[in-house]
Design a protein around this motif. Structure first.
Motif, PDB file in Angstrom:
ATOM      1  N   LEU A  24     -12.374  44.390 -13.860  1.00  0.00           N
ATOM      2  CA  LEU A  24     -12.311  42.954 -13.575  1.00  0.00           C
ATOM      3  C   LEU A  24     -11.845  42.686 -12.141  1.00  0.00           C
ATOM      4  CD1 LEU A  24     -12.542  40.039 -14.609  1.00  0.00           C
ATOM      5  CD2 LEU A  24     -10.159  40.195 -15.294  1.00  0.00           C
ATOM      6  N   LEU A  28     -13.908  40.471  -9.271  1.00  0.00           N
ATOM      7  CA  LEU A  28     -13.438  39.268  -8.589  1.00  0.00           C
ATOM      8  C   LEU A  28     -13.838  39.305  -7.118  1.00  0.00           C
ATOM      9  CD1 LEU A  28      -9.897  38.788 -10.159  1.00  0.00           C
ATOM     10  CD2 LEU A  28     -11.999  37.555 -10.682  1.00  0.00           C
ATOM     11  N   GLY A  38     -27.628  29.375 -13.082  1.00  0.00           N
ATOM     12  CA  GLY A  38     -26.647  28.774 -13.973  1.00  0.00           C
ATOM     13  C   GLY A  38     -25.564  28.029 -13.214  1.00  0.00           C
ATOM     14  N   LEU A  39     -25.588  26.706 -13.288  1.00  0.00           N
ATOM     15  CA  LEU A  39     -24.530  25.877 -12.715  1.00  0.00           C
ATOM     16  C   LEU A  39     -24.268  24.757 -13.706  1.00  0.00           C
ATOM     17  CD1 LEU A  39     -25.859  25.532  -9.063  1.00  0.00           C
ATOM     18  CD2 LEU A  39     -23.862  26.832  -9.752  1.00  0.00           C
ATOM     19  N   TYR A  51     -14.449  25.383  -7.742  1.00  0.00           N
ATOM     20  CA  TYR A  51     -14.086  25.941  -9.057  1.00  0.00           C
ATOM     21  C   TYR A  51     -14.397  27.433  -9.117  1.00  0.00           C
ATOM     22  CZ  TYR A  51     -14.234  26.566 -14.149  1.00  0.00           C
ATOM     23  OH  TYR A  51     -14.037  27.005 -15.424  1.00  0.00           O
ATOM     24  N   PHE A  52     -15.610  27.811  -8.722  1.00  0.00           N
ATOM     25  CA  PHE A  52     -15.974  29.226  -8.786  1.00  0.00           C
ATOM     26  C   PHE A  52     -15.127  30.064  -7.820  1.00  0.00           C
ATOM     27  CE2 PHE A  52     -20.027  27.692 -10.701  1.00  0.00           C
ATOM     28  CZ  PHE A  52     -19.880  28.381 -11.890  1.00  0.00           C
ATOM     29  N   HIS A  56     -12.304  33.087  -8.793  1.00  0.00           N
ATOM     30  CA  HIS A  56     -12.295  34.428  -8.200  1.00  0.00           C
ATOM     31  C   HIS A  56     -11.007  34.697  -7.445  1.00  0.00           C
ATOM     32  CE1 HIS A  56     -16.605  34.271  -9.152  1.00  0.00           C
ATOM     33  NE2 HIS A  56     -16.542  35.579  -9.127  1.00  0.00           N
TER      34      HIS A  56
ATOM     35  N   ARG B   3      -4.530  35.279 -18.454  1.00  0.00           N
ATOM     36  CA  ARG B   3      -3.905  34.837 -17.204  1.00  0.00           C
ATOM     37  C   ARG B   3      -3.782  33.321 -17.220  1.00  0.00           C
ATOM     38  NH1 ARG B   3      -8.192  37.183 -13.220  1.00  0.00           N
ATOM     39  NH2 ARG B   3      -9.454  36.391 -14.936  1.00  0.00           N
ATOM     40  N   ARG B   5      -3.084  31.155 -15.007  1.00  0.00           N
ATOM     41  CA  ARG B   5      -3.682  30.437 -13.883  1.00  0.00           C
ATOM     42  C   ARG B   5      -5.162  30.154 -14.158  1.00  0.00           C
ATOM     43  NH1 ARG B   5      -6.802  32.042  -9.863  1.00  0.00           N
ATOM     44  NH2 ARG B   5      -6.911  30.722  -8.020  1.00  0.00           N
ATOM     45  N   VAL B   6      -5.845  31.193 -14.672  1.00  0.00           N
ATOM     46  CA  VAL B   6      -7.286  31.039 -14.921  1.00  0.00           C
ATOM     47  C   VAL B   6      -7.528  30.081 -16.081  1.00  0.00           C
ATOM     48  CG1 VAL B   6      -9.373  32.277 -15.568  1.00  0.00           C
ATOM     49  CG2 VAL B   6      -7.757  33.307 -13.979  1.00  0.00           C
ATOM     50  N   LEU B   9      -7.156  26.692 -14.828  1.00  0.00           N
ATOM     51  CA  LEU B   9      -8.318  26.251 -14.048  1.00  0.00           C
ATOM     52  C   LEU B   9      -9.446  25.798 -14.958  1.00  0.00           C
ATOM     53  CD1 LEU B   9      -8.722  28.923 -11.194  1.00  0.00           C
ATOM     54  CD2 LEU B   9      -8.546  26.458 -10.932  1.00  0.00           C
ATOM     55  N   VAL B  10      -9.724  26.628 -15.982  1.00  0.00           N
ATOM     56  CA  VAL B  10     -10.814  26.296 -16.908  1.00  0.00           C
ATOM     57  C   VAL B  10     -10.483  24.988 -17.636  1.00  0.00           C
ATOM     58  CG1 VAL B  10     -12.096  27.044 -18.945  1.00  0.00           C
ATOM     59  CG2 VAL B  10     -11.469  28.713 -17.195  1.00  0.00           C
ATOM     60  N   ARG B  13     -10.812  21.944 -15.408  1.00  0.00           N
ATOM     61  CA  ARG B  13     -12.215  21.575 -15.188  1.00  0.00           C
ATOM     62  C   ARG B  13     -12.751  20.761 -16.370  1.00  0.00           C
ATOM     63  NH1 ARG B  13     -17.561  21.875 -15.537  1.00  0.00           N
ATOM     64  NH2 ARG B  13     -17.301  22.459 -17.708  1.00  0.00           N
ATOM     65  N   GLU B 220     -22.996  26.143 -21.597  1.00  0.00           N
ATOM     66  CA  GLU B 220     -22.770  27.229 -20.636  1.00  0.00           C
ATOM     67  C   GLU B 220     -23.698  28.399 -20.923  1.00  0.00           C
ATOM     68  OE1 GLU B 220     -18.676  28.257 -20.655  1.00  0.00           O
ATOM     69  OE2 GLU B 220     -18.097  26.469 -19.533  1.00  0.00           O
ATOM     70  N   THR B 225     -24.757  29.439 -17.041  1.00  0.00           N
ATOM     71  CA  THR B 225     -23.539  29.377 -16.249  1.00  0.00           C
ATOM     72  C   THR B 225     -22.575  30.458 -16.732  1.00  0.00           C
ATOM     73  OG1 THR B 225     -23.886  27.011 -16.345  1.00  0.00           O
ATOM     74  CG2 THR B 225     -21.860  27.749 -15.324  1.00  0.00           C
ATOM     75  N   LEU B 229     -19.720  32.955 -14.991  1.00  0.00           N
ATOM     76  CA  LEU B 229     -18.307  32.854 -15.342  1.00  0.00           C
ATOM     77  C   LEU B 229     -17.761  34.196 -15.803  1.00  0.00           C
ATOM     78  CD1 LEU B 229     -18.481  29.539 -17.344  1.00  0.00           C
ATOM     79  CD2 LEU B 229     -17.344  29.862 -15.156  1.00  0.00           C
ATOM     80  N   ILE B 230     -18.552  34.868 -16.639  1.00  0.00           N
ATOM     81  CA  ILE B 230     -18.019  36.007 -17.366  1.00  0.00           C
ATOM     82  C   ILE B 230     -17.737  37.176 -16.429  1.00  0.00           C
ATOM     83  CG2 ILE B 230     -20.017  37.375 -18.033  1.00  0.00           C
ATOM     84  CD1 ILE B 230     -19.018  36.996 -20.921  1.00  0.00           C
ATOM     85  N   ALA B 232     -16.157  36.876 -13.765  1.00  0.00           N
ATOM     86  CA  ALA B 232     -14.828  36.651 -13.190  1.00  0.00           C
ATOM     87  C   ALA B 232     -13.782  36.323 -14.252  1.00  0.00           C
ATOM     88  CB  ALA B 232     -14.885  35.518 -12.167  1.00  0.00           C
ATOM     89  N   VAL B 233     -14.221  35.811 -15.398  1.00  0.00           N
ATOM     90  CA  VAL B 233     -13.282  35.347 -16.420  1.00  0.00           C
ATOM     91  C   VAL B 233     -13.631  35.987 -17.760  1.00  0.00           C
ATOM     92  CG1 VAL B 233     -12.243  33.306 -17.446  1.00  0.00           C
ATOM     93  CG2 VAL B 233     -13.326  33.139 -15.217  1.00  0.00           C
ATOM     94  N   PRO B 234     -12.728  36.770 -18.355  1.00  0.00           N
ATOM     95  CA  PRO B 234     -13.004  37.331 -19.680  1.00  0.00           C
ATOM     96  C   PRO B 234     -13.170  36.203 -20.710  1.00  0.00           C
ATOM     97  CG  PRO B 234     -11.088  38.367 -18.685  1.00  0.00           C
ATOM     98  CD  PRO B 234     -11.438  37.203 -17.826  1.00  0.00           C
ATOM     99  N   LEU B 238     -11.715  32.205 -21.055  1.00  0.00           N
ATOM    100  CA  LEU B 238     -12.662  31.100 -20.947  1.00  0.00           C
ATOM    101  C   LEU B 238     -12.548  30.176 -22.162  1.00  0.00           C
ATOM    102  CD1 LEU B 238     -14.808  30.439 -18.847  1.00  0.00           C
ATOM    103  CD2 LEU B 238     -16.470  31.635 -20.251  1.00  0.00           C
ATOM    104  N   LYS B 242     -11.044  26.348 -22.449  1.00  0.00           N
ATOM    105  CA  LYS B 242     -11.923  25.294 -22.947  1.00  0.00           C
ATOM    106  C   LYS B 242     -11.266  24.535 -24.096  1.00  0.00           C
ATOM    107  CE  LYS B 242     -16.908  25.360 -22.814  1.00  0.00           C
ATOM    108  NZ  LYS B 242     -16.849  24.616 -21.613  1.00  0.00           N
TER     109      LYS B 242
END
Lengths: 251, 418
Positions: A24, A28, A38-39, A51-52, A56, B3, B5-6, B9-10, B13, B220, B225, B229-230, B232-234, B238, B242
């Motif tokens: 992982l 990053l 995909g957005l 956000y993205f 990271h 984490r 922080r992540v 963030l999710v 959003r 997603e 998307t 995401l995946i 960077a984010v397990p 995620l 959510k």
């Protein structure tokens, strides 16, 4: 590519980055542009990039600055507050690329980045990829547009159904393609069949295509052709990636 | 390994996206309006329920005024007597006004009556008549009956020459005390309603906001998307982000709705809130959060399994069905709070968020039972998060086709280093 990004598990083998198995933390530092774009359709362009970038690991203020910079570089300034769904296909593609680049990755993985782009967008993208590569970042991209691959890539791998058919630099791959000679004469007579020491690949409306081995003698061909009639065309066909691909994938 | 922080963030959003959309505000506005309406409208209808207005026709009836007042006081009934000149006048005053008078139209709109009288009492020689527009309230009938009885006995005894003091003492009622076995009566109806209301709120939150989690995940997945995401984010982070984000939006919206309803109730005093409710509120809130979390993760798994967003509803159907069963069991809990079956079922993670608070409301759950059920629930949530993360990862790989539940669970069970 999806295995590199952790979306798929490899069926066999291991994926290494800088000598160790990719985890992982490494991902990053990777940027990814999937083949199917995909957005978040309802999210605004800048917010999406920020956000993205933050996912990271980038700090908020840096993420903002980088997003702005990339939007300008990709000629999307003025569209920062638009929702992605409101952008044209080409512009969505640019945002997608920006999403892969915004966190300044060490490795950029692009799955068919040129698919469906208009020529000016292809030029912008090519320029960006050259710049990124010159900064010392690695780029791995897949494409069926082999002319672009020839222009951009240092190393090329040809894959067919999961098997590596060829890999190397452009020069190395070119050397593997046999030289071909096309000769056209304005006669209906069969002048080429009885020539010794050369192999006829095919005959068609554009004349005769000879397959020349290394160090072949072309003088008997020229002589036979001029004896048969007026010479209309005499030239070597470039053995580019397209030829190599045809030869390897569909023999 | 999550984490914060992540996850934050999710979650943020999700919150930004939900709050910037018009749908969130529209739904909040409409549900708040509906809730306030459901409280205010019945109150407007019941506004008429003052004292029962009794018209007394003629002097013979009007002579009963003090006797009726005494009897009503003794029986804790609230009546107001007014003299009426004639029976036809009484008929007029009992009939709702057809002419649109001030306030009459509004009262009729809400099913109330704008008549001047509720009942009228008239004498015709020795027989008496109670007149009403549609029905004679039984309590009023009994009251008038006892007064007429006493009056009749008094006059007969008086005609027979019995001294007034003897008549009075014989007709003075024996003191009667009302007594109940339970010293502090539980407001059973109020608590039943509270148990149902908390179950309905959970159902509303899960189907509404759990549904948002499912469609969000499906979106997603279908827009790809998720691939971005995946890397960077397990999936576990995620999903957690959510559920947290949408859950907070949902909680906020429901706080607005419930708050508005409570304020409206404080003004119109439509429903009496049982005082026993207060100390139970933290437990209700806890079960609400736990129940929502469990179901939201299950809905997230459902969202990950679809090939197209329209399929979300049908894939999430089993969970909705379990919710309905849980809701029906709340009714069963109200009917049989001490049943051993209900007691057993209230420990099952999908049912506990509705049954345990219901049992607590009804006073049939011990403290240790609640604590044990909360522990089991937390364990189930942790398991669901893991399973959902695996299903998400696996379903994403499969990309296209919709998965069946048996496939998903098999995939989810497969070992994979997270």
């Amino acid at each position: 590519m999806r295995a590199v990004m952790g979306i798929l598990d490899p069926l066999a083998g291991t994926l290494l980055w800088a000598g160790h198995q990719i985890g992982l933390e490494d991902r990053l530092r990777f940027g990814y542009m999937p083949e199917e774009r995909g957005l978040y359709p309802q999210m605004r362009v800048t917010a999406q990039l920020v956000y993205f970038a933050r996912l990271h690991g980038m700090a908020g203020s840096t993420a903002h600055a980088r997003a702005e910079a990339w939007l300008e570089r990709l000629e999307l300034d003025g569209r920062e507050e638009d929702r992605v769904v409101a952008l044209s296909h080409g512009n969505q593609q640019r945002v997608q690329l920006a999403a892969a680049l915004v966190h300044e990755p060490d490795l950029l993985v692009l799955d068919e980045p040129f698919a469906g782009l208009d020529p000016s967008a292809v030029d912008v993208l090519s320029g960006v990829l050259r710049d990124v590569a010159s900064e010392g970042r690695a780029i791995l991209f897949s494409s069926h547009q082999l002319d672009l691959v020839e222009r951009l890539c240092n190393r090329i791998v040809i894959l067919d159904r999961g098997k590596v058919l060829a890999s190397g630099t452009l020069a190395e791959l070119r050397a593997r393609v046999p030289q071909r000679l096309r000769v056209q004469v304005d006669t209906a007579r069969d002048w080429s069949s009885k020539l010794a020491g050369v192999r006829v690949l095919r005959k068609d409306g554009d004349g005769v295509l000879f397959d020349l081995g290394p160090g072949s003698n072309t003088r008997p061909i020229l002589r036979a052709a001029t004896e048969a009639g007026n010479l209309q065309f005499y030239g070597f066909e470039s053995g580019g990636l397209i030829e190599l691909y045809r030869e390897l994938v569909a023999p | 390994m999550i984490r914060p922080r992540v996850v934050g963030l999710v979650a943020s959003r999700e919150i930004t996206e939900r709050l910037s959309g018009r749908a969130t505000w529209t739904v909040t506005g409409l549900t708040t309006l509906l809730a306030v309406g459901l409280i205010v409208v019945p109150a407007l209808i019941n506004q008429q329920s003052g004292p029962t207005r009794v018209g007394l026709v003629g002097p013979q009836a009007q002579a009963l005024t003090p006797a009726l007042a005494r009897a009503a006081h003794a029986a804790s009934l609230s009546i107001a007597t007014t003299p009426v000149a004639s029976t036809s006048d009484a008929r007029d005053e009992l009939t709702p006004q057809r002419s649109p008078g001030s306030g009459g139209r509004l009262a009729r709109l809400f099913g109330g009556s704008d008549a001047q009288l509720d009942v009228a009492l008239a004498f015709d020689g020795s027989s008496a008549t109670i007149l009403a527009y549609q029905t004679v309230p039984p309590t009023i009938l009994a009251l008038v009956h006892s007064v007429l009885d006493a009056t009749h006995q008094r006059s007969v005894l008086s005609a027979a020459g019995v001294p007034t003091s003897t008549i009075t003492s014989s007709l003075t009622p024996v003191p009667l005390n009302a007594q109940t076995i339970q010293s502090t009566p539980r407001n059973r109806a109020g608590l039943n309603i509270a148990a149902l209301a908390s179950a309905f709120l959970l159902m509303y939150a899960v189907t509404g906001f759990g549904g948002l989690v499912a469609t969000g995940v499906a979106q997603e997945k279908t827009t790809r998307t998720a691939e971005l995401l995946i890397s960077a984010v397990p999936p576990s982070e995620l999903m957690t982000g959510k559920v947290l984000g949408i859950g907070l939006v949902g909680l906020g919206m429901m706080t607005v709705t419930v708050g508005a309803a409570l304020i409206a109730n404080a003004f119109v005093k439509s429903a009496a809130i049982p005082p026993e409710l207060g100390p139970l509120l933290p437990q209700v809130l806890l079960w609400f959060v736990l129940g929502f979390t469990l179901y939201a993760f299950a809905f997230a798994a459902a969202g990950a399994m679809v090939a197209r967003q329209e399929e979300v509803q049908s894939v999430a159907m089993p969970f909705a069905a379990v919710l309905v069963v849980a809701l029906l069991l709340v009714y069963a809990t109200i009917a049989f709070p001490d049943s051993p079956w209900i007691r057993l079922l209230s420990f099952l993670p999908p049912l506990a968020p509705m049954l345990m608070p219901a049992r607590s409301f009804l006073g049939s759950a011990d403290g240790w039972e609640v604590a044990l059920a909360v522990g089991i629930e937390l364990f189930a949530i942790a398991g669901t998060v893991r399973l959902t993360a695996r299903i998400y990862q696996r379903a994403l790989v499969r990309g296209g086709a919709r998965l069946s539940w048996s496939q998903a669970i098999r995939l989810g069970g497969g070992a994979r280093p997270d």
